[in-house]
Write a protein that holds these residues in place. Structure first.
Motif, PDB file in Angstrom:
ATOM      1  N   GLU A 133       0.845  -1.203   0.000  1.00  0.00           N
ATOM      2  CA  GLU A 133       0.000   0.000   0.000  1.00  0.00           C
ATOM      3  C   GLU A 133       0.880   1.252   0.000  1.00  0.00           C
ATOM      4  OE1 GLU A 133      -3.308   2.141   2.849  1.00  0.00           O
ATOM      5  OE2 GLU A 133      -3.228  -0.047   2.819  1.00  0.00           O
ATOM      6  N   TYR A 134       0.673   2.105  -1.013  1.00  0.00           N
ATOM      7  CA  TYR A 134       1.477   3.316  -1.177  1.00  0.00           C
ATOM      8  C   TYR A 134       0.999   4.426  -0.251  1.00  0.00           C
ATOM      9  CZ  TYR A 134       3.853   1.621  -5.375  1.00  0.00           C
ATOM     10  OH  TYR A 134       4.652   0.926  -6.249  1.00  0.00           O
ATOM     11  N   HIS A 135       1.970   5.111   0.364  1.00  0.00           N
ATOM     12  CA  HIS A 135       1.690   6.259   1.227  1.00  0.00           C
ATOM     13  C   HIS A 135       2.595   7.392   0.756  1.00  0.00           C
ATOM     14  CE1 HIS A 135      -0.556   3.686   4.027  1.00  0.00           C
ATOM     15  NE2 HIS A 135       0.354   2.794   3.727  1.00  0.00           N
ATOM     16  N   GLY A 136       1.989   8.397   0.128  1.00  0.00           N
ATOM     17  CA  GLY A 136       2.760   9.481  -0.470  1.00  0.00           C
ATOM     18  C   GLY A 136       2.883  10.699   0.415  1.00  0.00           C
ATOM     19  N   GLN A 137       3.712  11.636  -0.064  1.00  0.00           N
ATOM     20  CA  GLN A 137       3.983  12.890   0.636  1.00  0.00           C
ATOM     21  C   GLN A 137       4.303  12.626   2.108  1.00  0.00           C
ATOM     22  OE1 GLN A 137       0.430  15.019  -0.521  1.00  0.00           O
ATOM     23  NE2 GLN A 137       1.444  15.761  -2.379  1.00  0.00           N
ATOM     24  N   MET A 138       5.173  11.650   2.308  1.00  0.00           N
ATOM     25  CA  MET A 138       5.525  11.179   3.642  1.00  0.00           C
ATOM     26  C   MET A 138       6.472  12.143   4.329  1.00  0.00           C
ATOM     27  SD  MET A 138       4.790   8.769   5.729  1.00  0.00           S
ATOM     28  CE  MET A 138       3.739   7.893   4.599  1.00  0.00           C
ATOM     29  N   THR A 139       6.361  12.191   5.632  1.00  0.00           N
ATOM     30  CA  THR A 139       7.306  12.907   6.498  1.00  0.00           C
ATOM     31  C   THR A 139       7.750  11.907   7.559  1.00  0.00           C
ATOM     32  OG1 THR A 139       5.628  13.621   8.084  1.00  0.00           O
ATOM     33  CG2 THR A 139       6.065  15.098   6.193  1.00  0.00           C
ATOM     34  N   SER A 140       8.758  12.271   8.312  1.00  0.00           N
ATOM     35  CA  SER A 140       9.216  11.392   9.393  1.00  0.00           C
ATOM     36  C   SER A 140       8.096  11.142  10.396  1.00  0.00           C
ATOM     37  CB  SER A 140      10.423  12.011  10.107  1.00  0.00           C
ATOM     38  OG  SER A 140      11.511  12.096   9.228  1.00  0.00           O
ATOM     39  N   ALA A 141       7.391  12.194  10.768  1.00  0.00           N
ATOM     40  CA  ALA A 141       6.310  12.058  11.755  1.00  0.00           C
ATOM     41  C   ALA A 141       5.171  11.203  11.202  1.00  0.00           C
ATOM     42  CB  ALA A 141       5.791  13.432  12.152  1.00  0.00           C
ATOM     43  N   LYS A 142       4.794  11.434   9.944  1.00  0.00           N
ATOM     44  CA  LYS A 142       3.722  10.630   9.342  1.00  0.00           C
ATOM     45  C   LYS A 142       4.122   9.161   9.234  1.00  0.00           C
ATOM     46  CE  LYS A 142       1.600  12.279   5.638  1.00  0.00           C
ATOM     47  NZ  LYS A 142       1.403  13.004   4.350  1.00  0.00           N
ATOM     48  N   ALA A 143       5.377   8.908   8.917  1.00  0.00           N
ATOM     49  CA  ALA A 143       5.853   7.529   8.812  1.00  0.00           C
ATOM     50  C   ALA A 143       5.783   6.839  10.170  1.00  0.00           C
ATOM     51  CB  ALA A 143       7.278   7.492   8.255  1.00  0.00           C
ATOM     52  N   SER A 144       6.222   7.528  11.213  1.00  0.00           N
ATOM     53  CA  SER A 144       6.169   6.950  12.559  1.00  0.00           C
ATOM     54  C   SER A 144       4.735   6.658  12.975  1.00  0.00           C
ATOM     55  CB  SER A 144       6.825   7.889  13.574  1.00  0.00           C
ATOM     56  OG  SER A 144       8.206   7.950  13.342  1.00  0.00           O
ATOM     57  N   ARG A 145       3.829   7.609  12.708  1.00  0.00           N
ATOM     58  CA  ARG A 145       2.411   7.395  13.054  1.00  0.00           C
ATOM     59  C   ARG A 145       1.829   6.217  12.287  1.00  0.00           C
ATOM     60  NH1 ARG A 145       2.315  13.061  12.996  1.00  0.00           N
ATOM     61  NH2 ARG A 145       1.354  13.105  10.930  1.00  0.00           N
ATOM     62  N   LEU A 146       2.163   6.089  10.997  1.00  0.00           N
ATOM     63  CA  LEU A 146       1.667   4.984  10.175  1.00  0.00           C
ATOM     64  C   LEU A 146       2.111   3.648  10.754  1.00  0.00           C
ATOM     65  CD1 LEU A 146       0.446   3.733   7.563  1.00  0.00           C
ATOM     66  CD2 LEU A 146       2.655   4.199   6.468  1.00  0.00           C
ATOM     67  N   LEU A 147       3.380   3.541  11.088  1.00  0.00           N
ATOM     68  CA  LEU A 147       3.905   2.282  11.614  1.00  0.00           C
ATOM     69  C   LEU A 147       3.338   1.973  12.993  1.00  0.00           C
ATOM     70  CD1 LEU A 147       7.569   2.685  10.369  1.00  0.00           C
ATOM     71  CD2 LEU A 147       5.764   1.262   9.357  1.00  0.00           C
ATOM     72  N   GLN A 148       3.162   3.005  13.824  1.00  0.00           N
ATOM     73  CA  GLN A 148       2.547   2.799  15.143  1.00  0.00           C
ATOM     74  C   GLN A 148       1.113   2.306  15.001  1.00  0.00           C
ATOM     75  OE1 GLN A 148       3.055   6.481  17.299  1.00  0.00           O
ATOM     76  NE2 GLN A 148       5.279   6.266  17.334  1.00  0.00           N
ATOM     77  N   LYS A 149       0.397   2.831  14.021  1.00  0.00           N
ATOM     78  CA  LYS A 149      -0.987   2.407  13.773  1.00  0.00           C
ATOM     79  C   LYS A 149      -1.028   0.926  13.384  1.00  0.00           C
ATOM     80  CE  LYS A 149      -4.876   3.416  10.693  1.00  0.00           C
ATOM     81  NZ  LYS A 149      -5.318   4.229   9.560  1.00  0.00           N
ATOM     82  N   ILE A 150      -0.095   0.500  12.542  1.00  0.00           N
ATOM     83  CA  ILE A 150      -0.049  -0.910  12.131  1.00  0.00           C
ATOM     84  C   ILE A 150       0.331  -1.790  13.317  1.00  0.00           C
ATOM     85  CG2 ILE A 150       1.119  -2.586  10.644  1.00  0.00           C
ATOM     86  CD1 ILE A 150       1.405  -0.230   8.596  1.00  0.00           C
TER      87      ILE A 150
END
Length: 161
Positions: A133-150
């Motif tokens: 699943e593609y996640h665009g316009q990523m930032t460090s904070a958004k990446a951390s939140r995405l992984l924490q959610k998973i």
């Protein structure tokens, strides 16, 4: 590693035809997220293919892995468009969040982090792909939140006992 019954099912699905070896490898990897050597040897024996030919195919295509991979596969694009938009900073955040370096899998086989040269979605960069699943316009904070959610969805995230 798959048992012989599962391997025989995959082989039967492809008519035990050596011409279908790439599809057979894809099916094995879809089951266990990598290509165990014992499974490859069994397929070679059943199809009458030399092990050297099978290993040549398995190592030629980047999509195949000969070492165990995690339940979740994270791909981070480091191509030019993503790089200039901060992909290296995102890589650091993802490595810290997962506790693995790029190219590695954690000891619990939950996460594998790979970097790639291009994911073909430069306009959306930086790009992180998690489990396809593609996640665009990523930032460090958004990446951390995405992984924490998973992690939380898996029952392994912050606040989960």
């Amino acid at each position: 590693m798959l048992d012989t019954t599962a391997l025989d099912t995959i082989l039967a699905r492809h008519d035990r035809d050596p011409a279908n070896v790439i599809a057979i490898l894809q099916d094995i990897q879809a089951e266990v997220n990598w290509l165990p050597e014992d499974d490859l040897c069994y397929v070679c024996m059943e199809l009458g293919i030399p092990v050297s030919k099978m290993m040549g195919l398995a190592t030629f295509y980047k999509a195949f892995s000969l070492k165990p991979r995690g339940k979740h596969i994270v791909q981070l694009c480091l191509g030019t468009a993503c790089h200039v938009r901060g992909a290296v900073r995102i890589q650091g955040a993802v490595e810290r969040e997962l506790g693995v370096l790029a190219g590695e899998t954690d000891k619990d086989l939950q996460w594998t982090l790979d970097t790639v040269s291009c994911l073909g979605a430069c306009a959306l960069g930086p790009i992180v792909v998690v489990d396809g699943e593609y996640h665009g316009q990523m930032t460090s904070a958004k990446a951390s939140r995405l992984l924490q959610k998973i992690k939380k969805a898996d029952g392994n995230g912050p606040g989960v006992s």
